[in-house]
Design an enzyme around this catalytic site. Structure first.
Site, PDB file in Angstrom:
ATOM      1  N   ARG A   9      38.065  26.750 -32.937  1.00  0.00           N
ATOM      2  CA  ARG A   9      38.884  25.530 -32.889  1.00  0.00           C
ATOM      3  C   ARG A   9      40.344  25.812 -33.225  1.00  0.00           C
ATOM      4  O   ARG A   9      41.238  25.099 -32.753  1.00  0.00           O
ATOM      5  CB  ARG A   9      38.331  24.475 -33.840  1.00  0.00           C
ATOM      6  CG  ARG A   9      37.037  23.881 -33.325  1.00  0.00           C
ATOM      7  CD  ARG A   9      36.825  22.501 -33.928  1.00  0.00           C
ATOM      8  NE  ARG A   9      35.887  21.732 -33.132  1.00  0.00           N
ATOM      9  CZ  ARG A   9      34.678  21.359 -33.567  1.00  0.00           C
ATOM     10  NH1 ARG A   9      34.267  21.691 -34.768  1.00  0.00           N
ATOM     11  NH2 ARG A   9      33.892  20.651 -32.781  1.00  0.00           N
ATOM     12  N   LYS A  37      18.133  13.535 -28.609  1.00  0.00           N
ATOM     13  CA  LYS A  37      18.416  12.144 -28.947  1.00  0.00           C
ATOM     14  C   LYS A  37      18.494  11.224 -27.738  1.00  0.00           C
ATOM     15  O   LYS A  37      19.557  10.993 -27.201  1.00  0.00           O
ATOM     16  CB  LYS A  37      19.716  12.089 -29.735  1.00  0.00           C
ATOM     17  CG  LYS A  37      19.610  12.843 -31.062  1.00  0.00           C
ATOM     18  CD  LYS A  37      20.973  13.226 -31.618  1.00  0.00           C
ATOM     19  CE  LYS A  37      21.572  14.409 -30.892  1.00  0.00           C
ATOM     20  NZ  LYS A  37      22.862  14.852 -31.371  1.00  0.00           N
ATOM     21  N   GLY A  92      27.218  20.084 -28.616  1.00  0.00           N
ATOM     22  CA  GLY A  92      27.216  21.207 -29.544  1.00  0.00           C
ATOM     23  C   GLY A  92      26.130  22.226 -29.268  1.00  0.00           C
ATOM     24  O   GLY A  92      26.388  23.437 -29.234  1.00  0.00           O
ATOM     25  N   GLY A  94      30.420  14.509 -29.145  1.00  0.00           N
ATOM     26  CA  GLY A  94      30.378  13.043 -29.061  1.00  0.00           C
ATOM     27  C   GLY A  94      31.499  12.500 -28.192  1.00  0.00           C
ATOM     28  O   GLY A  94      31.296  11.568 -27.406  1.00  0.00           O
TER      29      GLY A  94
HETATM   30  P1  ADP Z   1      23.563  18.684 -27.725  1.00  0.00           P
HETATM   31  O1  ADP Z   1      24.103  19.054 -29.078  1.00  0.00           O
HETATM   32  O2  ADP Z   1      23.731  19.786 -26.720  1.00  0.00           O
HETATM   33  O3  ADP Z   1      24.092  17.375 -27.240  1.00  0.00           O
HETATM   34  P2  ADP Z   1      21.190  17.530 -28.897  1.00  0.00           P
HETATM   35  O4  ADP Z   1      21.852  17.570 -30.227  1.00  0.00           O
HETATM   36  O5  ADP Z   1      20.918  16.214 -28.281  1.00  0.00           O
HETATM   37  O6  ADP Z   1      21.977  18.492 -27.866  1.00  0.00           O
HETATM   38  O7  ADP Z   1      19.758  18.245 -29.023  1.00  0.00           O
HETATM   39  C1  ADP Z   1      19.622  19.574 -29.388  1.00  0.00           C
HETATM   40  C2  ADP Z   1      18.322  19.806 -30.120  1.00  0.00           C
HETATM   41  O8  ADP Z   1      17.238  19.325 -29.355  1.00  0.00           O
HETATM   42  C3  ADP Z   1      18.062  21.263 -30.367  1.00  0.00           C
HETATM   43  O9  ADP Z   1      18.099  21.511 -31.741  1.00  0.00           O
HETATM   44  C4  ADP Z   1      16.669  21.487 -29.795  1.00  0.00           C
HETATM   45  O10 ADP Z   1      15.852  22.276 -30.633  1.00  0.00           O
HETATM   46  C5  ADP Z   1      16.118  20.096 -29.701  1.00  0.00           C
HETATM   47  N1  ADP Z   1      15.072  19.969 -28.667  1.00  0.00           N
HETATM   48  C6  ADP Z   1      15.167  20.253 -27.364  1.00  0.00           C
HETATM   49  N2  ADP Z   1      13.994  20.074 -26.750  1.00  0.00           N
HETATM   50  C7  ADP Z   1      13.115  19.671 -27.686  1.00  0.00           C
HETATM   51  C8  ADP Z   1      11.730  19.340 -27.679  1.00  0.00           C
HETATM   52  N3  ADP Z   1      11.027  19.380 -26.552  1.00  0.00           N
HETATM   53  N4  ADP Z   1      11.166  18.961 -28.853  1.00  0.00           N
HETATM   54  C9  ADP Z   1      11.887  18.909 -29.985  1.00  0.00           C
HETATM   55  N5  ADP Z   1      13.195  19.209 -30.058  1.00  0.00           N
HETATM   56  C10 ADP Z   1      13.812  19.591 -28.924  1.00  0.00           C
HETATM   57 MG    MG Z   2      23.554  18.433 -31.092  1.00  0.00          MG
END
Ligand code: ADP
Ligand code: MG
Length: 404
Positions: A44, A181, A348, A371
């Protein structure tokens, strides 16, 4: 988005001017054995250099400010900016860095008195903190009311790259959404469903959708409160592709993030066998959890990605932190990297995934704001950008331009 985003060039002559620059230097810190905190990743800080260099080279007097961690609106020695200040002054001398903005209760409340203290003695304001542009924080939305202002280079690039995906994406436009999420990302899915040619859904997100179609998710992560919304989205769009198979784990399986950190001594190992991880169809057996997309889905997703004119990827396809459930995410990361179209990654954990596989250099744009990038893609605008455009000083600038 109405009006034009003011850029650094719009500030006019900056020589001798005092410029307040809002940055996102919220870097990860590690504690050395000596007890000293040091910056663990300077990503960053490096990202802030183009704007700082631009200003310094033109003779501006630069005061930077940032938040760091989540202190509770009061000074907290765990979160003072000293380690960031030390590294910043090594990387680019001549920039004054204010103390952590979130040490003041006024920052999160957009408090007028705090805004006044920030802009006091300053001539110009630059926002280069893309990661917080979706927040109504004092340092983000306040100064444009009082100072001529502009977006920095990082914000400018994010808006250009993400803006093109919203307004005029190259076709076919393929969106890949995963992660955990559903609640956070349904609005985005809904907004993108209408614009994307194909929407691929993986990660834990997928199970609320497969359940909406009537398949049993077993013990996988679902968000029951969003079932109806998923049904409605599936009913109104025909471009959503859901997984057709999953890698699932039985009740004996414990997740083991392969972080390189050794497991604590004496901890008992789960009594799992090779049979405890299996490939399933859309239904997951009772008590089992889907942790990755399966091989047929992976092949289908990679095929769609390879033909894309533009790809937006957010959220891993599985629990990629555990190598046994990383195959889907890794293959998708490789497919995105190999795609000849324009590729954008936000979020992230998805960014962590491409970094882990050493592929970030082959992605056209890796967004710095999780976000904020999702909010921009969903709503087409952010509070911090609107504040710059709607500043009374920006309006004067635009009138001047029109008169000429
Ligand atoms: P990003 O940060 O890329 O937006 P998220 O924070 O929404 O992604 O989600 C990331 C998390 O989702 C990771 O820690 C991953 O382990 C978890 N994840 C992905 N697939 C599954 C699954 N099938 N069951 C439980 N957790 C999952
Ligand atoms: Mg995340």
């Amino acid at each position: 988005m109405s009006g034009r985003l003011p850029l650094l060039e719009d500030l006019g002559e900056v020589r001798g001017k005092r410029v307040l620059v809002r940055l996102d230097l919220n870097v990860p810190l590690v504690l050395e054995p000596s007890g000293r905190r040091v910056v663990a990743d300077d990503f960053r800080i490096r990202a802030a250099l183009p704007t700082l260099t631009w200003l310094l080279n033109r003779g501006a007097r630069v005061t930077a400010c940032t938040h760091l961690g989540r202190p509770a609106g009061a000074p907290d020695p765990r979160y003072d900016v000293e380690p960031v200040r030390a590294l910043l002054s090594e990387m680019i001398p001549g920039v004054r860095l204010l103390e952590n903005l979130r040490f003041s209760p006024g920052e999160k409340k957009d408090d007028p008195a705090f805004v006044a203290s920030l802009v006091e003695g300053q001539d110009l304001y630059v926002n280069d903190a893309f990661g917080v542009c979706h927040r109504a924080d004092a340092s983000v939305v306040g100064p444009p009311r009082f100072l001529p202002c502009a977006a920095g280079r990082l914000v400018q690039r994010e808006v250009e790259q993400l803006g093109r995906l919203i307004e005029d994406p190259e076709r076919p436009f393929v969106v890949v959404i995963g992660g955990a999420k559903v609640a956070d990302k349904l609005g985005l899915l809904d907004a993108l469903a209408a614009r994307a040619d194909r929407l691929l859904i993986g990660g834990a997100m997928a199970f609320t959708f497969t359940q909406a179609l009537g398949f049993d998710p077993g013990a996988s992560l679902v968000d029951p409160s969003k079932l109806e919304l998923c049904k409605a989205l599936l009913a109104k769009t025909d471009n959503i592709l859901l997984p057709v198979d999953f890698v699932a784990a039985g009740p004996a399986v414990e997740l083991r993030p392969d972080s390189g950190i050794p497991e604590p001594w004496g901890r008992e190992r789960a009594r799992e066998t090779l049979d405890d991880i299996r490939i399933c169809g859309r239904s997951i057996p009772e008590g089992w959890k889907g942790y990755d997309i399966g091989p047929a889905t992976t092949e289908m997703f990679c095929h769609v990605i390879s033909d894309a004119g533009a790809v937006l990827w957010n959220g891993p396809m599985g629990v990629f932190e555990d190598g046994r459930f990383a195959a889907g995410t890794k293959a998708v990361a490789q497919a995105v990297a190999a795609c000849a179209g324009r590729t954008v990654i936000g979020g992230g954990d998805s960014v962590a995934a491409v970094n882990r596989y050493g592929l970030s250099e082959r992605i056209d744009h890796v967004s710095t704001g999780g976000g904020a990038s999702l909010a921009l893609l969903e709503h087409g605008d952010l509070l911090g950008l609107a504040a710059l455009r709607e500043s009374p000083f920006t309006a004067v600038l635009d009138e001047g331009r029109a008169a000429r």
